[in-house]
Scaffold this motif. Structure first.
Motif, PDB file in Angstrom:
ATOM      1  N   ALA A  32       0.839  -1.207   0.000  1.00  0.00           N
ATOM      2  CA  ALA A  32       0.000   0.000   0.000  1.00  0.00           C
ATOM      3  C   ALA A  32       0.869   1.251   0.000  1.00  0.00           C
ATOM      4  O   ALA A  32       0.555   2.236  -0.682  1.00  0.00           O
ATOM      5  N   GLN A  33       1.965   1.218   0.757  1.00  0.00           N
ATOM      6  CA  GLN A  33       2.891   2.350   0.757  1.00  0.00           C
ATOM      7  C   GLN A  33       3.528   2.524  -0.619  1.00  0.00           C
ATOM      8  O   GLN A  33       3.667   3.640  -1.109  1.00  0.00           O
ATOM      9  N   LEU A  34       3.908   1.415  -1.253  1.00  0.00           N
ATOM     10  CA  LEU A  34       4.473   1.470  -2.604  1.00  0.00           C
ATOM     11  C   LEU A  34       3.467   2.096  -3.567  1.00  0.00           C
ATOM     12  O   LEU A  34       3.822   2.973  -4.363  1.00  0.00           O
ATOM     13  N   GLN A  35       2.212   1.677  -3.480  1.00  0.00           N
ATOM     14  CA  GLN A  35       1.172   2.236  -4.353  1.00  0.00           C
ATOM     15  C   GLN A  35       0.995   3.735  -4.088  1.00  0.00           C
ATOM     16  O   GLN A  35       0.891   4.526  -5.015  1.00  0.00           O
ATOM     17  N   ALA A  48      15.168  -1.579  -9.557  1.00  0.00           N
ATOM     18  CA  ALA A  48      16.594  -1.447  -9.899  1.00  0.00           C
ATOM     19  C   ALA A  48      17.107  -0.064  -9.509  1.00  0.00           C
ATOM     20  O   ALA A  48      18.199   0.069  -8.943  1.00  0.00           O
ATOM     21  N   ARG A  49      16.315   0.970  -9.791  1.00  0.00           N
ATOM     22  CA  ARG A  49      16.700   2.330  -9.373  1.00  0.00           C
ATOM     23  C   ARG A  49      16.719   2.420  -7.849  1.00  0.00           C
ATOM     24  O   ARG A  49      17.602   3.056  -7.265  1.00  0.00           O
ATOM     25  N   GLY A  50      15.742   1.772  -7.211  1.00  0.00           N
ATOM     26  CA  GLY A  50      15.673   1.779  -5.753  1.00  0.00           C
ATOM     27  C   GLY A  50      16.886   1.127  -5.117  1.00  0.00           C
ATOM     28  O   GLY A  50      17.418   1.624  -4.122  1.00  0.00           O
ATOM     29  N   GLN A  51      17.340   0.014  -5.695  1.00  0.00           N
ATOM     30  CA  GLN A  51      18.531  -0.658  -5.168  1.00  0.00           C
ATOM     31  C   GLN A  51      19.766   0.231  -5.312  1.00  0.00           C
ATOM     32  O   GLN A  51      20.561   0.359  -4.380  1.00  0.00           O
ATOM     33  N   ALA A  52      19.920   0.854  -6.464  1.00  0.00           N
ATOM     34  CA  ALA A  52      21.063   1.752  -6.680  1.00  0.00           C
ATOM     35  C   ALA A  52      21.005   2.929  -5.708  1.00  0.00           C
ATOM     36  O   ALA A  52      22.019   3.301  -5.113  1.00  0.00           O
ATOM     37  N   ARG A  95       6.560  -6.266  10.456  1.00  0.00           N
ATOM     38  CA  ARG A  95       6.138  -4.950  10.954  1.00  0.00           C
ATOM     39  C   ARG A  95       6.650  -3.801  10.090  1.00  0.00           C
ATOM     40  O   ARG A  95       6.231  -2.660  10.256  1.00  0.00           O
ATOM     41  N   SER A  96       7.541  -4.103   9.162  1.00  0.00           N
ATOM     42  CA  SER A  96       8.119  -3.065   8.315  1.00  0.00           C
ATOM     43  C   SER A  96       7.056  -2.430   7.424  1.00  0.00           C
ATOM     44  O   SER A  96       6.313  -3.128   6.739  1.00  0.00           O
ATOM     45  N   PHE A  97       6.980  -1.113   7.458  1.00  0.00           N
ATOM     46  CA  PHE A  97       6.064  -0.320   6.627  1.00  0.00           C
ATOM     47  C   PHE A  97       4.594  -0.593   6.926  1.00  0.00           C
ATOM     48  O   PHE A  97       3.757  -0.537   6.031  1.00  0.00           O
ATOM     49  N   THR A  98       4.259  -0.856   8.197  1.00  0.00           N
ATOM     50  CA  THR A  98       2.862  -1.110   8.568  1.00  0.00           C
ATOM     51  C   THR A  98       2.254   0.030   9.384  1.00  0.00           C
ATOM     52  O   THR A  98       1.088  -0.046   9.749  1.00  0.00           O
ATOM     53  N   ASP A 126      10.745   4.096  -5.558  1.00  0.00           N
ATOM     54  CA  ASP A 126      11.820   3.233  -6.053  1.00  0.00           C
ATOM     55  C   ASP A 126      12.411   2.379  -4.926  1.00  0.00           C
ATOM     56  O   ASP A 126      12.607   1.169  -5.084  1.00  0.00           O
ATOM     57  N   VAL A 127      12.693   3.000  -3.778  1.00  0.00           N
ATOM     58  CA  VAL A 127      13.255   2.250  -2.646  1.00  0.00           C
ATOM     59  C   VAL A 127      12.258   1.194  -2.173  1.00  0.00           C
ATOM     60  O   VAL A 127      12.631   0.045  -1.929  1.00  0.00           O
ATOM     61  N   LEU A 128      10.998   1.554  -2.086  1.00  0.00           N
ATOM     62  CA  LEU A 128       9.990   0.567  -1.667  1.00  0.00           C
ATOM     63  C   LEU A 128       9.853  -0.558  -2.683  1.00  0.00           C
ATOM     64  O   LEU A 128       9.689  -1.721  -2.298  1.00  0.00           O
ATOM     65  N   ALA A 129       9.933  -0.251  -3.963  1.00  0.00           N
ATOM     66  CA  ALA A 129       9.874  -1.300  -4.982  1.00  0.00           C
ATOM     67  C   ALA A 129      11.033  -2.278  -4.795  1.00  0.00           C
ATOM     68  O   ALA A 129      10.852  -3.503  -4.904  1.00  0.00           O
TER      69      ALA A 129
END
Length: 136
Positions: A32-35, A48-52, A95-98, A126-129
């Motif tokens: 939901a946070q990603l959306q 990929a951008r999020g990982q970088a 519990r992460s991102f809840t 990107d980081v959440l993805a």
């Protein structure tokens, strides 16, 4: 005496509710946070951008990975205080991102530490993805 007793009971209950690890109702999920952040950015998050982004230092001393690890699937440790940090990837920490308020607080604080500014909605998406893509 009864008033003092009631006060002490109420204070104890409030203190227990505020302790780290106290049960809290989840008001959101990582997807939901990603959306939400993808919608704010106007495009879907890119893992990929999020990982970088997560691994880059952005001109300062720290990256996200400095404290959360690479990949962030185990306990991390704050770079300067040594304080333990639970795994960031949702598949490794349910519990992460809840908690929406905590998501806002920690994105704001950590982005300022790493970037010296707040992250954009696209950077958050990107980081959440990236984090949602990490699986056991």
């Amino acid at each position: 005496m009864t008033t003092l007793r009631n006060f002490l009971i109420t204070a104890a209950l409030l203190a227990n509710a505020c302790l780290p690890g106290a049960a809290q109702a989840a008001d959101t999920t990582a997807p939901a946070q990603l959306q939400h952040w993808s919608s704010q950015a106007g495009s879907p998050g890119n893992g990929a951008r999020g990982q970088a982004f997560f691994n880059a230092k952005h001109g300062g001393e720290w990256s996200c990975a400095s404290c959360h690890g690479t990949p962030p699937v185990q306990d991390g440790k704050h770079a300067s205080t040594g304080k333990k940090i639970a795994p960031l990837a949702p598949a490794f920490n349910p519990r992460s991102f809840t908690d929406s308020a905590k998501v806002e607080k920690w994105f704001r604080r950590n982005c300022k530490d790493v970037l010296s500014r707040e992250c954009s909605a696209a950077e958050k998406a990107d980081v959440l993805a990236y984090l949602v893509s990490l699986k056991p």
